[in-house]
Design a protein around this motif. Structure first.
Motif, short mmCIF file in Angstrom:
data_model
loop_
_atom_site.label_atom_id
_atom_site.label_comp_id
_atom_site.label_asym_id
_atom_site.label_seq_id
_atom_site.Cartn_x
_atom_site.Cartn_y
_atom_site.Cartn_z
N ASP A 101 22.39 5.92 24.17
CA ASP A 101 21.45 4.81 24.09
C ASP A 101 20.01 5.33 24.00
O ASP A 101 19.65 6.28 24.69
CB ASP A 101 21.62 3.94 25.33
N LEU A 102 19.21 4.70 23.14
CA LEU A 102 17.83 5.15 22.98
C LEU A 102 17.04 5.03 24.28
O LEU A 102 16.20 5.88 24.58
CB LEU A 102 17.14 4.33 21.88
N ARG A 103 17.30 3.98 25.03
CA ARG A 103 16.59 3.83 26.31
C ARG A 103 16.92 4.97 27.26
O ARG A 103 16.06 5.51 27.94
CB ARG A 103 16.96 2.49 26.94
N ALA A 104 18.20 5.36 27.29
CA ALA A 104 18.61 6.46 28.17
C ALA A 104 17.99 7.78 27.71
O ALA A 104 17.65 8.64 28.53
CB ALA A 104 20.13 6.57 28.20
N THR A 112 0.81 -1.22 0.00
CA THR A 112 0.00 0.00 0.00
C THR A 112 0.84 1.26 0.00
O THR A 112 0.32 2.36 -0.14
CB THR A 112 -0.92 0.02 1.22
N GLY A 113 2.16 1.10 0.22
CA GLY A 113 3.04 2.26 0.28
C GLY A 113 3.43 2.65 1.68
O GLY A 113 4.31 3.51 1.87
N GLU A 114 2.80 2.06 2.70
CA GLU A 114 3.16 2.38 4.08
C GLU A 114 4.55 1.82 4.40
O GLU A 114 4.96 0.79 3.87
CB GLU A 114 2.13 1.79 5.05
N GLN A 115 5.26 2.52 5.27
CA GLN A 115 6.60 2.11 5.69
C GLN A 115 6.69 2.11 7.21
O GLN A 115 6.14 2.99 7.87
CB GLN A 115 7.66 3.08 5.13
N VAL A 116 7.41 1.13 7.73
CA VAL A 116 7.68 1.04 9.16
C VAL A 116 9.17 0.82 9.34
O VAL A 116 9.76 -0.01 8.63
CB VAL A 116 6.89 -0.11 9.83
N GLU A 117 9.78 1.55 10.26
CA GLU A 117 11.18 1.33 10.60
C GLU A 117 11.26 0.90 12.06
O GLU A 117 10.71 1.55 12.94
CB GLU A 117 12.01 2.60 10.40
N ILE A 118 11.95 -0.23 12.30
CA ILE A 118 12.21 -0.70 13.65
C ILE A 118 13.57 -0.18 14.07
O ILE A 118 14.57 -0.42 13.40
CB ILE A 118 12.21 -2.24 13.70
N HIS A 119 13.63 0.55 15.17
CA HIS A 119 14.88 1.13 15.66
C HIS A 119 15.28 0.49 16.98
O HIS A 119 14.43 0.18 17.82
CB HIS A 119 14.72 2.64 15.89
N TRP A 120 16.59 0.32 17.17
CA TRP A 120 17.09 -0.13 18.47
C TRP A 120 18.30 0.69 18.94
O TRP A 120 18.79 0.49 20.03
CB TRP A 120 17.45 -1.62 18.45
N ARG A 121 18.77 1.62 18.11
CA ARG A 121 19.85 2.53 18.52
C ARG A 121 19.50 3.93 18.04
O ARG A 121 18.72 4.12 17.11
CB ARG A 121 21.20 2.11 17.92
N SER A 122 20.14 4.94 18.66
CA SER A 122 19.82 6.33 18.33
C SER A 122 20.37 6.74 16.98
O SER A 122 19.80 7.60 16.31
CB SER A 122 20.37 7.26 19.41
N ASN A 123 21.48 6.15 16.55
CA ASN A 123 22.02 6.44 15.22
C ASN A 123 22.93 5.30 14.78
O ASN A 123 22.92 4.23 15.38
CB ASN A 123 22.75 7.80 15.19
N HIS A 124 23.71 5.52 13.73
CA HIS A 124 24.50 4.44 13.15
C HIS A 124 25.63 3.94 14.05
O HIS A 124 26.09 2.81 13.90
CB HIS A 124 25.15 4.91 11.84
N PHE A 125 26.11 4.78 14.95
CA PHE A 125 27.40 4.53 15.59
C PHE A 125 27.26 3.90 16.97
O PHE A 125 26.50 4.37 17.81
CB PHE A 125 28.18 5.84 15.72
N ARG A 126 28.02 2.85 17.21
CA ARG A 126 28.09 2.25 18.53
C ARG A 126 28.79 3.21 19.50
O ARG A 126 29.65 3.98 19.12
CB ARG A 126 28.86 0.93 18.47
N GLY A 127 28.38 3.12 20.77
CA GLY A 127 29.00 3.98 21.77
C GLY A 127 28.34 5.33 21.91
O GLY A 127 28.71 6.11 22.80
N TRP A 128 27.38 5.64 21.01
CA TRP A 128 26.67 6.91 21.10
C TRP A 128 25.47 6.75 22.04
O TRP A 128 25.15 5.64 22.47
CB TRP A 128 26.26 7.38 19.70
#
Length: 294
Positions: free
Chosen positions: A115-118, A97-113
């Protein structure tokens, strides 16, 4: 309205499996900042999901007719493997239908940046419609810091993202920005937040929040670089845009761990994903509508 209806369908299906994701940005942010879900364009539904629920979330979306987007097909064979969580920050799925969903588990591409939970904490409830259904969203401070890290990692190549920061400055009731600054200091995103607010001030002319910190040397270098990029209108995907991606990240990084995260992304991410099974031919069949489940 279409996106809100799809949000309702997705969240109800996830709730049946015991998943309660947090909705990032999107129409709740538009309602809070601009008074209407229609006042801010959003192309997809961004969900922050905990690591323990990631597999179930993918299965539910697959059952609802979502398939991994073409440019994320290489990530499909990595579902359930540590390499996906360690080297990627999201998974994009699309519906016929054109709808999009993105599942996220980090704030951006880089490790050590940060945390989304924080950043987001436990969040808060936001009304979806008149039926009483409510969705979980970050606090205003959490939303602002996430927007800053998202825009910064793309070197603010879309002015829409920077305009969101200006809207926060206009709607600030004297507590939003102070709360965001305290949270940013705690999670290691102060330089990114201070720079983004000064950039919005320069581009859109909005007044700085009272007592807002002055940018340090690295932030001033970043402001000069970003303003030049905005004026030059550098096309996404160009060699200069790729340079901006890494240069801005290194300037905005706070501490050794964040700088190493940028270097890891540049030099180790690709080889590790390849060694873990990146771009298997079988992944394409599983991603197509009607194809076999992953």
């Amino acid at each position: 309205l279409r996106q809100k209806a799809e949000t309702r369908r997705v969240l109800l299906a996830l709730a049946e499996r015991g998943c309660r994701p947090m909705l990032l940005k999107g129409w709740p942010l538009a309602e809070e900042l601009a008074g209407s879900a229609a006042a801010r364009h959003s192309k997809d539904i961004d969900l922050y999901i905990g690591a323990e629920e990631r597999g179930a979330c993918y299965e539910v979306l697959h059952e609802l007719g979502y398939r991994v987007a073409a440019h994320h097909l290489g990530r499909l064979p990595l579902l359930g493997k540590s390499a996906l969580a360690a080297e990627c920050n999201d998974l994009e799925l699309r519906h016929d239908t054109g709808e999009q969903v993105e599942i996220h588990w980090r704030s951006n591409h880089f490790r050590g940046w940060p945390d989304l939970r924080a950043i987001c904490g436990e969040g808060r409830d936001w009304p979806l419609d008149e039926t009483g259904i409510r969705v979980r969203v970050p606090t205003p401070a959490g939303n602002l810091i996430y927007l800053v890290l998202h825009g910064q990692q793309h070197a603010w190549l879309r002015l829409k993202w920077l305009h969101d920061i200006a809207l926060f400055m206009r709607r600030d009731d004297g507590a939003w920005m102070e709360d965001a600054l305290r949270t940013a200091r705690a999670v290691g995103a102060e330089r990114a937040l201070v720079t983004a607010v000064h950039l919005a001030h320069r581009v859109f002319g909005d007044s700085l929040p009272r007592g807002w910190p002055e940018p340090d040397l690295l932030a001033r270098m970043t402001l000069t670089h970003l303003l030049g990029g905005i004026a030059a209108d550098r096309p996404p995907g160009s060699l200069r845009a790729r340079f901006d991606f890494y240069w801005v990240a290194l300037l905005m990084a706070e501490g050794l761990a964040q700088r190493l995260g940028v270097l890891r992304y540049a030099f180790w991410r690709g080889p590790r994903l390849f060694l873990a099974g990146w771009r298997r031919p079988a992944a394409r069949d599983a991603a197509e509508p009607g194809g076999r489940s992953a």
